[in-house]
Design an enzyme around this catalytic site. Structure first.
Site, PDB file in Angstrom:
ATOM      1  CB  CYS A  52      -0.700   0.241   0.947  1.00 41.13           C
ATOM      2  SG  CYS A  52      -1.970  -1.471   1.553  1.00 41.13           S
ATOM      3  NE  ARG A  87       5.039   1.706  -0.840  1.00 43.01           N
ATOM      4  CZ  ARG A  87       5.927   0.820   0.257  1.00 43.01           C
ATOM      5  NH1 ARG A  87       6.513   1.511   0.086  1.00 43.01           N
ATOM      6  NH2 ARG A  87       5.531   0.870   2.127  1.00 43.01           N
ATOM      7  CD1 TRP A 125      -0.391  -6.442  -2.622  1.00 42.76           C
ATOM      8  CD2 TRP A 125      -0.653  -6.790  -0.174  1.00 42.76           C
ATOM      9  NE1 TRP A 125       0.111  -7.755  -1.817  1.00 42.76           N
ATOM     10  CE2 TRP A 125      -0.143  -7.747  -1.377  1.00 42.76           C
ATOM     11  CE3 TRP A 125      -0.843  -6.884   0.915  1.00 42.76           C
ATOM     12  CZ2 TRP A 125       0.464  -9.375  -0.876  1.00 42.76           C
ATOM     13  CZ3 TRP A 125      -0.085  -8.081   1.710  1.00 42.76           C
ATOM     14  CH2 TRP A 125      -0.148  -9.005   0.555  1.00 42.76           C
ATOM     15  CG  ASN A 184       1.341   0.686   3.931  1.00 50.14           C
ATOM     16  OD1 ASN A 184       1.120  -0.857   3.931  1.00 50.14           O
ATOM     17  ND2 ASN A 184       3.207   0.951   4.160  1.00 50.14           N
ATOM     18  N   GLY A 185      -0.941  -1.448   6.211  1.00 51.04           N
ATOM     19  CA  GLY A 185      -0.272  -2.256   7.132  1.00 51.04           C
ATOM     20  C   GLY A 185      -1.438  -3.107   7.665  1.00 51.04           C
ATOM     21  CD  GLU A 211      15.123 -15.133  -8.915  1.00 53.53           C
ATOM     22  OE1 GLU A 211      14.745 -16.017  -7.894  1.00 53.53           O
ATOM     23  OE2 GLU A 211      14.651 -13.857  -9.473  1.00 53.53           O
ATOM     24  CE  LYS A 236      12.806 -12.877 -10.732  1.00 47.33           C
ATOM     25  NZ  LYS A 236      12.018 -13.118  -9.654  1.00 47.33           N
ATOM     26  CD  GLU A 284       7.970 -12.734  -9.565  1.00 48.41           C
ATOM     27  OE1 GLU A 284       7.229 -12.517  -8.114  1.00 48.41           O
ATOM     28  OE2 GLU A 284       8.829 -13.234  -9.309  1.00 48.41           O
ATOM     29  CG  HIS A 315      16.468 -38.193  -2.080  1.00 43.48           C
ATOM     30  ND1 HIS A 315      17.265 -39.309  -1.365  1.00 43.48           N
ATOM     31  CD2 HIS A 315      17.265 -37.692  -2.564  1.00 43.48           C
ATOM     32  CE1 HIS A 315      17.955 -39.574  -1.865  1.00 43.48           C
ATOM     33  NE2 HIS A 315      18.218 -38.448  -2.196  1.00 43.48           N
ATOM     34  CE  LYS A 324      10.672  -3.929  -7.729  1.00 43.42           C
ATOM     35  NZ  LYS A 324      11.543  -5.274  -7.753  1.00 43.42           N
TER      36      LYS A 324
HETATM   37  C1  F6R Z   1      10.223 -12.010  -7.046  1.00 39.88           C
HETATM   38  C2  F6R Z   1      10.787 -10.697  -5.702  1.00 39.88           C
HETATM   39  C3  F6R Z   1      10.269 -10.770  -4.379  1.00 39.88           C
HETATM   40  C4  F6R Z   1      11.172  -9.883  -3.736  1.00 39.88           C
HETATM   41  C5  F6R Z   1      10.736 -10.181  -1.807  1.00 39.88           C
HETATM   42  C6  F6R Z   1      11.951  -9.055  -1.331  1.00 39.88           C
HETATM   43  O1  F6R Z   1      10.870 -11.554  -8.338  1.00 39.88           O
HETATM   44  O2  F6R Z   1      10.908  -9.574  -5.903  1.00 39.88           O
HETATM   45  O3  F6R Z   1      10.513 -12.035  -3.813  1.00 39.88           O
HETATM   46  O4  F6R Z   1      12.497 -10.471  -4.240  1.00 39.88           O
HETATM   47  O5  F6R Z   1       9.802  -9.217  -2.041  1.00 39.88           O
HETATM   48  O6  F6R Z   1      11.609  -8.092  -1.555  1.00 39.88           O
HETATM   49  P1  F6R Z   1      13.385  -7.327  -1.129  1.00 39.88           P
HETATM   50  O7  F6R Z   1      14.564  -7.178  -1.535  1.00 39.88           O
HETATM   51  O8  F6R Z   1      13.082  -5.736  -1.887  1.00 39.88           O
HETATM   52  O9  F6R Z   1      13.309  -7.384   0.709  1.00 39.88           O
END
Ligand code: F6R
Length: 610
Positions: A2, A27, A74, A98-99, A483, A487, A490, A506, A605
């Site tokens: 948010c 956000r 969010w 926000n929270g 990773e 990706k 998500e 396993h 983000k």
């Molecule tokens: C995945 C992604 C998230 C962030 C995670 C940590 O693509 O972007 O998994 O890596 O939310 O975010 P930061 O690095 O901002 O603490």
């Protein structure tokens, strides 16, 4: 999560607030809304979905007043809908939050018993009820907020306004970030600096438990107990990193292509080119002094940053011979960790605002351990609280899925492992020079890997039909498998799992059939034969093999449906190259499925709630 903005001043609040919300949309983008004074009343306009929907609704709305608040959401409590969108208004009060209010069930029940009628399912609305009720007893907004504060448990950054005080806004926080922008004739509050840089560079960072009362063009900060506080006004030299796709279809694709530059910018301040040696500069403490005595390293982060940390573990243990523990921040903070005195705590966070990582940093500081932050966003909460700093220097990362910040972090971990090895007396000058030269070559090698874009663009239509993806790797390549799977999940909303290749027998082998793609990192290293056997086993069960290896490799080419060849480099920098194809795969599969790659569903983000 948010984003919140408040504005009091002579400009048109609609323009200032919408500019701020645009910068904060990373956000959260479940809904957005504003409440702006118009002819003595707060006119509230809200819309479900992205900010663009709100912009359309606002286009023809006039506002005569000079005070307003805005929010991009969010969703935590209550589904994404206009009804649950902020601002929430009760009586003369409107607020944005926000929270998460953790004791919201008790508070809501109490308010309902007292006759309050709720129009949304959110936890935020109850704060508006509490302030409105308090105003009946203490008509001043600041006083009302100070009375309500002790009742709130949880994480919050809130801006509240009262129709009866059209020259005042009050904001307070516990957890999520909140800053005050000081203009010449106007005042601002917002979740981050980017929302305000178009208007002012004079910023006051509010700390937890603080309350700001903005009145006309001035402000006062108080403790939660109402004691006046003196706060420093910081002059920030940020420029507006106005979102611009630079000719790419998406921010994410642009950011994938920016990785050569991101890596170069991350390492540039810390390499002595004349000597090909590492000199960690501007960290904030004497690196050699601190690193010499380190007996244990903790790396704590979330998501993609956590996977970068896992690669750091391999680097540091191999080069510096110091034991490393890597933890997911949300686990670390609650597992009662043992933090010996001579430990180095490394936090990794692109945003510098991730709630769990921030809490873990605080825990480490309380234990008296040195905290070194690897961060992209300067002056973010984690950056401000850490003892030492290594900056990614990756530039604004707009795509919700992290890409260039991951690469910049890996490059910093390359340097950090070399610096630690040197301070611990574990490396020779020759070895350091060799690895520094290898790191300096990485940006141009990443450029070569970016040519795989064309392949994935064409292959995406076929790849999107697989039922699922299994990503495999060993050693430093295992976190790249994790990773890659993250990706794809998500962005493409497809089932994907990352596994250590040696673990395949396993359990996960049972998943493999002809509808399953197996993406494996198979560098030509000492474990090559073992990895090849894993691939043979997957292929024997019908799995469709996509292998990512180095150089020309006829054996891999033969057993793979697709063999992707990367430049021949060894383990130290290879993850920087391997991550490119797994990013491109996820990007193109998600695009061909028609998903919003830059703003995947349900995500944000900056994760400022735990
Ligand atoms: C995945 C992604 C998230 C962030 C995670 C940590 O693509 O972007 O998994 O890596 O939310 O975010 P930061 O690095 O901002 O603490």
């Amino acid at each position: 999560m948010c984003g919140i903005v408040g504005y009091l001043g002579p400009k048109n609040p609609k323009d200032v607030i919408m500019t701020g919300l645009k910068a904060l949309e990373y956000r959260g983008y479940d809904s957005a809304g504003v409440a702006i004074l118009h002819e003595g009343k707060f006119k509230r306009v809200r819309a479900e979905g992205k900010l663009g929907n709100l912009s359309e609704k606002l286009a023809s709305e006039p506002f005569s007043g000079h005070l307003g608040i805005g929010h991009t959401r969010w969703a935590t409590h209550g589904k994404p809908s206009e009804r649950n969108a902020h601002p929430h208004s009760v009586g003369s009060v409107s607020l944005v939050h926000n929270g998460i209010i953790e004791n919201y069930v008790e508070l809501r029940q109490e308010l309902v018993r007292e006759g309050a009628v709720f129009e949304s399912e959110t936890d935020s609305e109850l704060v508006a009820h509490l302030v409105d009720r308090q105003l009946a007893k203490t008509p001043n907004l600041l006083d009302a907020v100070l009375q309500v504060l002790p009742r709130l448990q949880g994480a919050y950054a809130i801006v509240v306004v009262n129709e009866k005080q059209p020259d005042t806004m009050v904001a307070f926080k516990n957890g999520p970030p909140l800053i005050v922008g000081v203009g010449d004739d106007a005042m601002y509050v917002a979740s981050d600096i980017q929302a305000l840089v178009n208007y002012t560079r004079r910023i006051v960072y509010l700390d937890d438990g603080e309350v700001v009362e903005v009145k006309g063009p001035s402000y006062k900060v108080f403790s939660a107990a109402g004691q006046p506080l003196q706060k420093k006004v910081n002059e920030v030299n940020w420029t507006s990193e106005v979102a611009n796709k630079g000719g790419f279809s998406h921010f994410m694709l642009k950011e994938i292509f920016e990785q050569p530059r991101a890596v170069a910018q991350a390492i540039q301040p810390h390499i002595n080119l004349a000597k090909n040696s590492v000199e960690l500069n501007g960290v904030g403490f004497d690196v050699n002094d601190v690193f010499r005595d380190i007996e244990r390293v903790f790396v704590v982060a979330c998501g993609t940053s956590y996977y970068a940390g896992l690669i750091g573990e391999y680097m540091i243990e191999r080069l510096a011979r110091v034991p490393v523990e890597v933890d997911i921040a949300s686990e670390f903070r609650y597992r009662h960790p043992v933090l010996p005195k001579n430990s180095l705590f490394i936090s990794i966070s692109q945003s510098g605002e991730t709630a769990d990582t921030l809490a873990a940093v605080r825990l480490a500081k309380q234990a008296g351990v040195k905290v070194l932050s690897i961060c992209n966003v300067r002056s973010s909460s984690i950056d401000r609280e850490a003892d030492g700093h290594l900056y990614m220097n990756a530039g604004a990362e707009v795509g919700v899925a992290s890409t260039k910040a991951f690469s910049a972090t890996l490059a910093l971990l390359n340097l950090l492992s070399l610096a630690l090895a040197k301070a611990q007396g574990q490396s020779t000058i020759e070895e350091e020079q060799k690895l520094v030269r290898q790191l300096l070559a990485a940006p141009s090698q990443i450029e070569i890997c970016l040519n795989l874009d064309k392949f994935f663009k064409e292959a995406a239509d076929k790849l999107k039909n697989y039922r699922g993806f299994l990503y495999l790797g060993r050693g430093v390549h295992y976190p790249i498998a994790l990773e890659g799977a993250l990706k794809l999940k998500e962005l493409a909303y497809m089932h994907a799992e990352g596994y250590a290749a040696g673990e395949m027998k396993h359990g996960p082998l049972a998943l493999i059939d002809k509808d399953m793609a197996v993406v494996m990192m198979v560098p030509h290293d000492e474990l090559f034969e073992k990895s090849l056997s894993n691939l043979e086993e997957a292929k024997a069960r019908g799995g469709q093999i996509i292998s990512i290896g180095t150089g020309h490799n006829p054996r891999l080419e033969e057993i793979s449906e697709h063999y992707l060849s990367l430049p021949e480099v060894d383990w130290f920098t290879l993850p920087l190259l391997e991550v490119v194809p797994v990013q491109l795969l996820a990007f193109h599969v998600a695009s061909s499925l028609g998903h919003d790659v830059d703003q995947p569903r349900n995500l944000a983000k900056s994760v400022t709630v735990e």
